[in-house]
Scaffold this active site. Structure first.
Site, PDB file in Angstrom:
ATOM      1  N   GLU A 244       1.065   3.414 -12.373  1.00 20.38           N
ATOM      2  CA  GLU A 244      -0.324   3.758 -12.041  1.00 20.38           C
ATOM      3  C   GLU A 244      -0.770   5.101 -12.584  1.00 20.38           C
ATOM      4  OE1 GLU A 244      -0.083   3.705  -7.642  1.00 20.38           O
ATOM      5  OE2 GLU A 244      -0.566   5.830  -7.703  1.00 20.38           O
TER       6      GLU A 244
ATOM      7  N   HIS B 255      -5.180   2.872  -5.504  1.00 17.74           N
ATOM      8  CA  HIS B 255      -4.618   3.885  -4.598  1.00 17.74           C
ATOM      9  C   HIS B 255      -5.722   4.508  -3.726  1.00 17.74           C
ATOM     10  CE1 HIS B 255      -0.682   6.290  -4.226  1.00 17.74           C
ATOM     11  NE2 HIS B 255      -1.372   6.448  -3.122  1.00 17.74           N
ATOM     12  N   GLN B 256      -6.447   3.644  -3.049  1.00 11.81           N
ATOM     13  CA  GLN B 256      -7.575   4.124  -2.238  1.00 11.81           C
ATOM     14  C   GLN B 256      -7.327   3.969  -0.740  1.00 11.81           C
ATOM     15  OE1 GLN B 256     -10.597   0.872  -3.444  1.00 11.81           O
ATOM     16  NE2 GLN B 256     -11.179   1.279  -1.342  1.00 11.81           N
ATOM     17  N   ALA B 257      -6.103   3.516  -0.360  1.00 10.20           N
ATOM     18  CA  ALA B 257      -5.875   3.220   1.065  1.00 10.20           C
ATOM     19  C   ALA B 257      -6.087   4.457   1.936  1.00 10.20           C
ATOM     20  CB  ALA B 257      -4.472   2.659   1.269  1.00 10.20           C
ATOM     21  N   PHE B 258      -5.771   5.629   1.406  1.00 10.21           N
ATOM     22  CA  PHE B 258      -5.899   6.879   2.199  1.00 10.21           C
ATOM     23  C   PHE B 258      -7.354   7.338   2.286  1.00 10.21           C
ATOM     24  CE2 PHE B 258      -7.094  10.183  -0.866  1.00 10.21           C
ATOM     25  CZ  PHE B 258      -7.011   9.452  -2.038  1.00 10.21           C
TER      26      PHE B 258
ATOM     27  N   THR C 154       0.856  -1.202   0.000  1.00  9.33           N
ATOM     28  CA  THR C 154       0.000   0.000   0.000  1.00  9.33           C
ATOM     29  C   THR C 154       0.887   1.245   0.000  1.00  9.33           C
ATOM     30  OG1 THR C 154      -0.063  -0.044   2.417  1.00  9.33           O
ATOM     31  CG2 THR C 154      -1.919  -1.076   1.270  1.00  9.33           C
ATOM     32  N   SER C 155       2.171   1.081  -0.352  1.00 13.09           N
ATOM     33  CA  SER C 155       3.101   2.206  -0.174  1.00 13.09           C
ATOM     34  C   SER C 155       3.360   2.948  -1.491  1.00 13.09           C
ATOM     35  CB  SER C 155       4.386   1.707   0.478  1.00 13.09           C
ATOM     36  OG  SER C 155       4.912   2.692   1.300  1.00 13.09           O
ATOM     37  N   ARG C 156       4.229   2.405  -2.323  1.00 11.47           N
ATOM     38  CA  ARG C 156       4.470   2.973  -3.652  1.00 11.47           C
ATOM     39  C   ARG C 156       4.770   1.821  -4.614  1.00 11.47           C
ATOM     40  NH1 ARG C 156       2.198   6.739  -2.152  1.00 11.47           N
ATOM     41  NH2 ARG C 156       2.864   8.911  -1.985  1.00 11.47           N
TER      42      ARG C 156
ATOM     43  N   ASP D 122      -2.241  -1.762  -3.682  1.00 10.18           N
ATOM     44  CA  ASP D 122      -3.039  -0.537  -3.790  1.00 10.18           C
ATOM     45  C   ASP D 122      -2.284   0.484  -4.631  1.00 10.18           C
ATOM     46  OD1 ASP D 122      -5.316   1.119  -2.992  1.00 10.18           O
ATOM     47  OD2 ASP D 122      -3.861   2.286  -1.828  1.00 10.18           O
TER      48      ASP D 122
END
Ligand code: NAD
Length: 332
Positions: A263, A295-298, A232-234, A258
């Protein structure tokens, strides 16, 4: 004072408009990504507000400086997409939101682990089609499993706490050990040992020269057969082609991502009617044991509130030459 926003989504507008009353900035929103071609959109702005996939390289920074921009405000924690040396050379301050909701990202990593393990996404579809069979849905107990965490900063720490609650044995690798986590029973080990002993490996370190492709052919060879990898980082922490080979051979049993190295051409857009040209992501999505989120973790209300408030506060303090109250927010 005007702030020009790039890569703006409707929810960005909602949250920034809601919290701007107290600050009174003029907010100008562009949906497009900031890059060499779009930087000319910036006019009379004191600050640009950018996100994870904006390309804030030396030539963009030169153009921003020429248009009078004094602040680059990242509305995220990672800053690998900004050339900090170029910003410094042009006397542009760079700030970010260092910890808006570490729990949001850690909880999403947990959601990916539970989904991949217990296959609730498949069960949901099955049951709706009146297929009540359990064949193919077999999972494993998390209790007692060994979890390897790479990077134990804000998010990694929150992740360790969650997994400790599940009764897991926690191994960690970081350049700085976190004493609180050690007291909780998290054991810092060399990276090789973490790769060799973990049933699940979750990445929570930043992307930099040391961590790029930290998951590669060599590190995958060290891992247990059937390991679960969570990123979930980069995206570029993972060598995607090496991971595809690992999935094909069965060495990697589950993959939850994620973030993805390429991306910026895909994520945050509705491409459902398009022909995707990226064969690598298509190959990844063809595996039954791979879960991709965009990229929805945030993406929680709490996190978006903190992102808007901290970003506006950062710009307000920097533009009125007050010291920035949270030092970690200031990068240059
Ligand atoms: P942080 O700065 O609090 O923690 C990062 C940790 O990584 C630190 O403890 C640091 O010492 C460690 N680290 C640095 N270099 C390392 C190395 N070579 N090997 C091992 N560890 C190393 O950051 P954070 O808030 O926990 O965020 C971590 C990352 O998560 C960010 O850099 C960002 O890329 C990513 N992120 C993703 C999302 C998302 O929505 N998917 C949201 C926020 C952050």
């Amino acid at each position: 004072m005007k702030i020009a926003f790039f890569s703006t989504q409707p929810y960005d507008k909602d949250f920034f408009n809601q919290y701007n009353d107290a600050f009174g900035f003029e907010l100008e929103y562009f949906e497009t990504q900031l890059n060499k071609q779009t930087v000319s959109l910036v006019e009379n702005a004191i600050a640009v507000c950018v996100f994870v996939n904006d390309k804030v390289n030396a030539s963009v920074i030169e153009a921003l400086a020429a248009s009078g921009v004094k602040i680059i405000a990242l509305r995220c924690a990672g800053f690998n997409n900004v050339d900090l040396a170029a910003a410094k050379a042009h006397n542009i301050r760079v700030c970010r939101v260092p910890a808006y909701s570490p729990e949001a990202v850690a909880e999403h990593a947990m959601a990916m682990i539970l989904t991949l393990n217990r296959k609730t996404h498949k069960a949901y579809n099955r049951v709706r089609e009146q297929n009540f069979s359990l064949n193919g849905l077999l999972g494993f107990d998390l209790h007692g499993k060994t979890i390897g965490v790479i990077g134990t900063g804000n998010i990694g720490q929150s992740f360790c706490k969650i997994l400790t609650g599940f009764g897991c044995k926690m191994l960690a690798f970081d350049i700085i050990a976190n004493k609180d986590l050690e007291r909780m029973g998290v054991e810092y080990v060399p990276l090789i040992e973490l790769f060799e002993q973990s049933d699940i490996i979750s990445l929570h370190c930043p992307l930099n020269d040391q961590t790029q492709h930290i998951i590669n052919e060599g590190s995958i060879q060290l891992m247990k057969k059937g390991v679960m990898l969570i990123n979930t980082s980069r995206g570029a922490l993972i060598d995607t082609n090496a991971v595809i080979e690992g999935l094909k051979s069965g060495k990697i049993g589950y993959l939850g991502i994620d973030v993805y190295e390429q991306e910026e051409k895909l994520f945050f857009r509705d491409l459902s009617a398009d022909i995707i040209q990226d064969d690598t992501i298509q190959r990844l999505m063809s595996f039954p044991n791979v879960l991709v989120t965009a990229h929805q973790a945030f993406f929680t209300g709490e996190a978006l509130t903190q992102i808007a408030l901290t970003t506006l506060k950062n710009i307000s303090e920097l533009s009125s030459s007050n010291n920035l109250s949270q030092k970690a927010a200031l990068l240059i």
